[in-house]
Design a protein around this motif. Sequence first.
Motif, PDB file in Angstrom:
ATOM      1  N   ASP A 353     -14.151  -7.025  52.086  1.00 41.71           N
ATOM      2  CA  ASP A 353     -13.759  -8.110  52.984  1.00 41.71           C
ATOM      3  C   ASP A 353     -14.991  -8.987  53.194  1.00 41.71           C
ATOM      4  OD1 ASP A 353     -12.556  -9.746  54.824  1.00 41.71           O
ATOM      5  OD2 ASP A 353     -12.746  -8.336  56.480  1.00 41.71           O
ATOM      6  N   GLU A 354     -14.905 -10.253  52.764  1.00 40.88           N
ATOM      7  CA  GLU A 354     -16.065 -11.142  52.820  1.00 40.88           C
ATOM      8  C   GLU A 354     -15.722 -12.449  53.510  1.00 40.88           C
ATOM      9  OE1 GLU A 354     -18.585 -11.204  49.037  1.00 40.88           O
ATOM     10  OE2 GLU A 354     -16.609 -10.650  48.259  1.00 40.88           O
ATOM     11  N   ALA A 355     -16.730 -13.014  54.180  1.00 37.46           N
ATOM     12  CA  ALA A 355     -16.635 -14.353  54.755  1.00 37.46           C
ATOM     13  C   ALA A 355     -18.008 -14.996  54.637  1.00 37.46           C
ATOM     14  CB  ALA A 355     -16.192 -14.305  56.215  1.00 37.46           C
ATOM     15  N   HIS A 356     -18.093 -16.074  53.854  1.00 34.24           N
ATOM     16  CA  HIS A 356     -19.348 -16.778  53.618  1.00 34.24           C
ATOM     17  C   HIS A 356     -19.215 -18.214  54.114  1.00 34.24           C
ATOM     18  CE1 HIS A 356     -20.762 -13.993  50.119  1.00 34.24           C
ATOM     19  NE2 HIS A 356     -19.770 -13.403  50.765  1.00 34.24           N
ATOM     20  N   TRP A 357     -20.334 -18.793  54.541  1.00 31.29           N
ATOM     21  CA  TRP A 357     -20.306 -20.206  54.863  1.00 31.29           C
ATOM     22  C   TRP A 357     -21.610 -20.863  54.438  1.00 31.29           C
ATOM     23  CZ3 TRP A 357     -23.804 -22.304  58.380  1.00 31.29           C
ATOM     24  CH2 TRP A 357     -24.440 -21.402  59.237  1.00 31.29           C
ATOM     25  N   SER A 378     -30.225 -27.222  53.319  1.00 32.66           N
ATOM     26  CA  SER A 378     -28.983 -26.457  53.293  1.00 32.66           C
ATOM     27  C   SER A 378     -29.227 -25.045  53.796  1.00 32.66           C
ATOM     28  CB  SER A 378     -28.397 -26.407  51.875  1.00 32.66           C
ATOM     29  OG  SER A 378     -29.219 -25.644  51.013  1.00 32.66           O
ATOM     30  N   LEU A 379     -28.145 -24.422  54.232  1.00 29.85           N
ATOM     31  CA  LEU A 379     -28.189 -23.057  54.747  1.00 29.85           C
ATOM     32  C   LEU A 379     -26.962 -22.314  54.242  1.00 29.85           C
ATOM     33  CD1 LEU A 379     -29.433 -20.908  56.697  1.00 29.85           C
ATOM     34  CD2 LEU A 379     -27.939 -21.859  58.468  1.00 29.85           C
ATOM     35  N   TYR A 380     -27.177 -21.139  53.655  1.00 27.50           N
ATOM     36  CA  TYR A 380     -26.088 -20.292  53.177  1.00 27.50           C
ATOM     37  C   TYR A 380     -26.180 -18.959  53.907  1.00 27.50           C
ATOM     38  CZ  TYR A 380     -22.605 -18.353  49.977  1.00 27.50           C
ATOM     39  OH  TYR A 380     -21.456 -17.818  49.451  1.00 27.50           O
ATOM     40  N   ARG A 381     -25.067 -18.505  54.488  1.00 30.50           N
ATOM     41  CA  ARG A 381     -25.055 -17.243  55.220  1.00 30.50           C
ATOM     42  C   ARG A 381     -23.795 -16.444  54.883  1.00 30.50           C
ATOM     43  NH1 ARG A 381     -29.534 -17.215  55.599  1.00 30.50           N
ATOM     44  NH2 ARG A 381     -30.914 -17.296  57.413  1.00 30.50           N
ATOM     45  N   ILE A 382     -23.993 -15.145  54.740  1.00 31.93           N
ATOM     46  CA  ILE A 382     -22.876 -14.214  54.623  1.00 31.93           C
ATOM     47  C   ILE A 382     -22.547 -13.746  56.034  1.00 31.93           C
ATOM     48  CG2 ILE A 382     -22.073 -12.030  53.682  1.00 31.93           C
ATOM     49  CD1 ILE A 382     -23.999 -12.423  51.364  1.00 31.93           C
ATOM     50  N   GLY A 383     -21.457 -14.251  56.585  1.00 32.91           N
ATOM     51  CA  GLY A 383     -21.088 -13.873  57.937  1.00 32.91           C
ATOM     52  C   GLY A 383     -20.537 -12.460  58.008  1.00 32.91           C
ATOM     53  N   ARG A 407     -22.747  -2.938  53.875  1.00 30.43           N
ATOM     54  CA  ARG A 407     -22.682  -4.228  54.569  1.00 30.43           C
ATOM     55  C   ARG A 407     -23.876  -5.094  54.191  1.00 30.43           C
ATOM     56  NH1 ARG A 407     -20.860  -2.144  60.548  1.00 30.43           N
ATOM     57  NH2 ARG A 407     -18.639  -2.680  60.393  1.00 30.43           N
ATOM     58  N   ARG A 408     -23.615  -6.427  54.138  1.00 30.96           N
ATOM     59  CA  ARG A 408     -24.695  -7.391  53.925  1.00 30.96           C
ATOM     60  C   ARG A 408     -24.576  -8.554  54.916  1.00 30.96           C
ATOM     61  NH1 ARG A 408     -25.986  -8.975  47.874  1.00 30.96           N
ATOM     62  NH2 ARG A 408     -23.849  -9.776  47.860  1.00 30.96           N
ATOM     63  N   ASP A 409     -24.077  -8.279  56.081  1.00 28.64           N
ATOM     64  CA  ASP A 409     -23.918  -9.316  57.100  1.00 28.64           C
ATOM     65  C   ASP A 409     -25.276  -9.953  57.415  1.00 28.64           C
ATOM     66  OD1 ASP A 409     -21.548  -8.011  56.995  1.00 28.64           O
ATOM     67  OD2 ASP A 409     -21.324  -7.708  59.144  1.00 28.64           O
ATOM     68  N   GLY A 410     -25.283 -11.288  57.522  1.00 34.79           N
ATOM     69  CA  GLY A 410     -26.505 -11.998  57.871  1.00 34.79           C
ATOM     70  C   GLY A 410     -27.377 -12.352  56.693  1.00 34.79           C
ATOM     71  N   THR A 411     -27.072 -11.811  55.542  1.00 40.96           N
ATOM     72  CA  THR A 411     -27.842 -12.123  54.338  1.00 40.96           C
ATOM     73  C   THR A 411     -27.584 -13.569  53.930  1.00 40.96           C
ATOM     74  OG1 THR A 411     -27.914  -9.862  53.521  1.00 40.96           O
ATOM     75  CG2 THR A 411     -27.967 -11.581  51.874  1.00 40.96           C
ATOM     76  N   GLY A 412     -28.589 -14.186  53.290  1.00 43.86           N
ATOM     77  CA  GLY A 412     -28.389 -15.548  52.823  1.00 43.86           C
ATOM     78  C   GLY A 412     -29.681 -16.226  52.430  1.00 43.86           C
TER      79      GLY A 412
END
Length: 775
Positions: A353-357, A378-383, A407-412
């Motif tokens: 289950d992934e959510a990226h922005w 730019s900013l890329y984050r794995i929420g 988990r990799r939450d906050g990675t980016g």
Amino acid sequence: MSALPPLWGAPSRSGSFVRTLALSAAALAAAAPCSLALAQGVATDTSLAPVVVTGQRAELDPTLPQTTASKTAEQLRDQNLVNPEDALRYLPATTIRKRYIGDRNALIGGRNFGTLQPSRALVYVDGYLLSNFLGRFDAPRWNMLTPESIERVDMLYGPYSALYPGNSIGTTVVVHERVPQGFEASARLGGHRQQFSAYGDSGHYDGHQFSARIASRLDSGLWYALHLNHQDSTSQPMQYHTSTTLTPGTAGTPVTGIRYDTDPLGRPRAVFGANSGAIDRTQQDTIKLQVGQDLTPTLQASAFVGYWVNDSVTRNRTFLRDVNGNPVWSGTVTDGTYQYTIPTTAFAPSQRDEAHWQSGFTVKTRHATGWNGSLVASLYRIGRDDARQASQPDPVAALGGPGTLTRRDGTGWHTMEAQAAYTPTPGDFGDGHHALTFGLHRNGYRLDQTVDNVSDWRSGGGTRAQYYRGRTEITAAYAQDVWTLREDLQLTLGLRVERFRAHDGEQLTSNGVTTVYGERSLNGRSPKASLAWWATPEWLLKASAGHGVRFPNVEELYNGTATGTSVIVSDPNLRPERSTAVELSAEHSGVAHRLRVSLFQDVVKDAILRQSDTTVVPSVTRVSNVDRVRTRGIEFVGMQQNVFVRGLDLEGHLAFTRSIVTANTRDPGSVGAYWLRVPKSRGALLAAWRPNDLWRTSLGLRYSGRAYNDVYNLDVQPDVYGGVSRVTQLDWRASVKLQPQLEWAVGIDNLTDQRAWQSHPYPGRTLHTELRWTQ
């Protein structure tokens, strides 16, 4: 079909080459609906600006120090374009390891690198970085781009421009999205069905996609574009549980269904079924909003925000059946000749289950001459990124039970680029003229991956078992000068200076040992030079040389993950890859044809290698430096319009490459072996017929020759699971306009259903159909 410009903007004998560029640029500004603003580096719009537009065709500036290739949105209509990475399918010296529609790990391979080295490929969209240098198989985040938004794709080869980071030692992809000139709306509904068979198992794997775009430019100078995309697809089996240990015996459960083949190293092998989450059902949604504003006639600002979610559920398929016909998933089994023990984890399912922005903004000036400046950030984050893995096979795991949660939450990552470029006024054009670019660059990557043991793999948290984390940062300054020595001779000189910093590196391994790594700082200096000579109005000769430094990424430094099936051993003291490359090219352009021949050599010192030993369980992958790898090759690229009949265009390319390990003190046995996954030959041919405005059809051939997946080139049987096989596949597409705003298309990829492998299997014959509406 409109004619091609003579020599891509080459100088006439009656005037300066630079004057020609200036007049062309002025013409483009006046013809805004047809022009394409192509960003140089990641910020300004100078060297990559098109110099000639004929109809909807725009050509790159020929003074670029590197070889380039391009596809416009109009040309991409001749391909089955489902995912954004499909746009690269027919570009020279390129491999796209797209295993199935919706694959999140569609990796790029290029002239001097294979798909095991994704960090040698840079991907930008309108100056925003999509390259994902966080993990072993983390491909560019194509999901932040929708196919309908693509206006143009440009590919740049080699480390010859000072404007790009050291990851450009391989390939740089620059994608431009369409900016509306008025009100625009479009929608597309597509579906596909794949027929796949391997190891006596066959089936259909279907999917569909819906996308929409609405955009407009207001009288105030404000513009916006909203993109939506939904995709639901199922992969063919990606991997198989196998054993090369054939132990004679009859102990265990009697079963049928074991398949036997020869593995890539030529050893007899038993195949038990599709495992390790082999069949992936992925549902993905992307929403992206872009806005822009003309603040003044010469000052523009734009921004975007994109959000992508993925829900992935995998399943497995055992080939084994007991005497009653029931499936067998684990335990000791025998076929009456050999006996095997299948671990409980072999056929364990997983879900993700992934959510990226991603967000970014650009501010830039647009003066026709003189100084222009720009700022891109730019900013890329794995929420959210929850990967859940069961510890027991499918039928048992369906009821719950133990497993792991990664988990990799906050990675980016984040990027920032400030750039200034000087374009002389028309009165300054002439011999001795300089066009200058200066810039400052910074990017930072943050990776935080944890692994928990959980009592129910389907939901909930657990107890921390492993983790690795770390950060890397690169700060760079660069300068580039395009110096017109005389009207037919131009010299480009550049220098890029970079500083790399790795810090906060830490591991907790599966044996409970925590290791903290100290901070590291490294420096790189990359000089560049290119000389372009228009020998005649039709012939352009170019010689380019460049040095590039590719620093190790976070995962290569700190990943120490261990599972029941694999162990990764990273190296916190990895040295950066240092590339020294040269290229000689000759280009000929006529009214309706182009031809380019390039000779290239690339020598990479301290090449970073991932070497896997799959003969042991769990398999072990080690990351290390190889002293020296040399790549030499020759490449032919050409196109011809109106071949035999009006509207029939032909384009193609063919390259022969020899990429060899020439020094390796850690492993002398690999010296003389071919570098992994770089084909000895590679090419494509695409014939597109557009007899009128109502319908069009195309036929394409993709070819990739012998390559290796074993560091010693011992993989003598490439055409099986785990091998890297030759690829010869045909693609077909046809479309017709049912109404002025409604188009229907049908196509087939891999028309002859050739089975091909790059460790995992490539798709079988796949039927596509789509209905497209545009306003």
